[in-house]
Design a protein around this motif. Sequence first.
Motif, mmCIF file in Angstrom:
data_model
loop_
_atom_site.group_PDB
_atom_site.id
_atom_site.type_symbol
_atom_site.label_atom_id
_atom_site.label_comp_id
_atom_site.label_asym_id
_atom_site.label_seq_id
_atom_site.Cartn_x
_atom_site.Cartn_y
_atom_site.Cartn_z
ATOM 1 N N GLU A 136 11.554 -33.631 -12.629
ATOM 2 C CA GLU A 136 12.804 -33.216 -13.267
ATOM 3 C C GLU A 136 12.558 -32.310 -14.473
ATOM 4 O OE1 GLU A 136 16.672 -32.671 -13.194
ATOM 5 O OE2 GLU A 136 15.609 -33.975 -11.777
ATOM 6 N N LEU A 153 7.653 -23.832 -15.055
ATOM 7 C CA LEU A 153 8.011 -22.951 -13.937
ATOM 8 C C LEU A 153 6.741 -22.470 -13.237
ATOM 9 C CD1 LEU A 153 10.054 -21.100 -12.370
ATOM 10 C CD2 LEU A 153 9.660 -19.389 -14.167
ATOM 11 N N VAL A 273 14.363 -18.573 -5.083
ATOM 12 C CA VAL A 273 14.114 -19.613 -6.084
ATOM 13 C C VAL A 273 14.239 -20.985 -5.441
ATOM 14 C CG1 VAL A 273 14.950 -18.179 -7.996
ATOM 15 C CG2 VAL A 273 16.525 -19.753 -6.845
ATOM 16 N N LYS A 275 13.606 -25.409 -6.947
ATOM 17 C CA LYS A 275 13.583 -26.202 -8.176
ATOM 18 C C LYS A 275 12.306 -25.905 -8.943
ATOM 19 C CE LYS A 275 14.256 -30.856 -9.981
ATOM 20 N NZ LYS A 275 14.519 -32.276 -9.662
ATOM 21 N N ARG A 276 12.449 -25.232 -10.083
ATOM 22 C CA ARG A 276 11.336 -24.845 -10.955
ATOM 23 C C ARG A 276 10.315 -23.951 -10.244
ATOM 24 N NH1 ARG A 276 11.769 -26.697 -15.794
ATOM 25 N NH2 ARG A 276 13.131 -28.476 -16.229
ATOM 26 N N GLY A 319 12.073 -22.686 -16.662
ATOM 27 C CA GLY A 319 12.358 -23.151 -15.310
ATOM 28 C C GLY A 319 13.755 -23.722 -15.162
ATOM 29 N N ASP A 320 14.576 -23.510 -16.170
ATOM 30 C CA ASP A 320 15.952 -24.008 -16.151
ATOM 31 C C ASP A 320 16.709 -23.454 -14.945
ATOM 32 O OD1 ASP A 320 18.386 -25.201 -17.520
ATOM 33 O OD2 ASP A 320 18.955 -23.092 -17.402
ATOM 34 N N GLY A 321 17.498 -24.306 -14.319
ATOM 35 C CA GLY A 321 18.222 -23.892 -13.118
ATOM 36 C C GLY A 321 19.185 -22.749 -13.353
ATOM 37 N N LEU A 324 17.139 -19.487 -13.417
ATOM 38 C CA LEU A 324 16.675 -19.126 -12.077
ATOM 39 C C LEU A 324 17.838 -18.667 -11.202
ATOM 40 C CD1 LEU A 324 13.961 -21.843 -11.316
ATOM 41 C CD2 LEU A 324 13.695 -19.552 -12.291
ATOM 42 N N ALA A 325 18.998 -19.283 -11.362
ATOM 43 C CA ALA A 325 20.169 -18.840 -10.604
ATOM 44 C C ALA A 325 20.558 -17.425 -11.020
ATOM 45 C CB ALA A 325 21.338 -19.794 -10.833
#
Length: 386
Positions: A136, A153, A273, A275-276, A319-321, A324-325
């Motif tokens: 997480e 990340l 992308v 998760k991380r 690496g925050d979602g 990355l989005a």
Amino acid sequence: MRWFDVVINGGGLCGSALALGLAREGWRVAMVEPNPPRVQQEGWEERVFAFTPRAWGWLEQLEVPLPRAERVQEIAVGDEKGIALRFQTQETTLPYLAMVAEAERVRAAIWQAIEEQSSAVRVVTEGHLQMLRVEEEGVEVALTNGEVWGCRLVVGAEGRGSWVRETAKIASEVVDYGQVAVVANLACSRDHQGVAYQWFRSDGVVALLPLPGRFVSLVWSTATASAPALLSEEAEAFAERVTAASGEVVGRLQMVTPRAGFRLSWLRCERVVGKRVALVGDAAHGIHPLSGHGVNLGLNDAAELARAIGRAGEGDDPGDGVALARYARWRATEPLLLQTATHLLAWGFGWEDEGVARLRRWGLRLVNRLPMVKRHLIRYAALGHF
């Protein structure tokens, strides 16, 4: 366990440029690349790329000590009947349409700049990633040399056979074009005047890119069955073949590097992308080289991922979602458009029927007389987008 903000698997052009770009923004970066640059002191490297003003400009912004390169002032397109379409710098607001440089010298220059950021970038050339566990709050990775790292990340920048992409279970589709790109550098007896040439012929797509001095780089994309003959032909005979195929536009040609062949394929991923995890360059997409934009897509990926992550600051998470989005959204259009356009060009110009060839020739000449359409194509040729 040593901690980094970002771990980059792959130190090619886009992976190393990303490492440098993130280091310039204050992030702690590790880059894993078992094959460091090896540049010969004299002569020419075999692989040459045409860098768009956007991609080359980003490397300049990163203060990379860029090597010798040649400005493309004009792009001439035709077939066996001659040149039918020309794009010129003066038709744009750009200082040049492309910069042509040897790939390995550019990579070596980026690595040189990274060495000056040694406190921010850890470069590992012995060993490779063998384990990736996403949690997480971060990612744990293990290397074959026994090191174990933590990071926020992980970036896959290791090419089409991306280990990161496969480990993150990001699906990809590959289409083999049934073609091989034969590349070599040649000396020319006449000044190329900064013109890049491309001919769509019945035996493949032949391109000559200008290099500093009286030298050009050849990319001959041909059917897989035809490639062995081009690769094995005597050097003098092959140079004569290229001279004839080019209509002697730069005079007579003479080989200055060995030839090399590269299988051509198309690759598309369901996403860039996870998760991380993020993908850049050929790990994220692959296109036919006739557009010359593969390396530029990768450098644009790196620049946009660095921009999406932003500057380092206390509490920031690369690496925050959300970040990355943002990267995925920014990179949703350009690669898709370029892949589609190049795929259609590769398909459409592969027809050997004389009727199709005449229609193609007519279309090129028509575009040459339509300023608005031509301006859009110049944007595609020079910038990689419409």
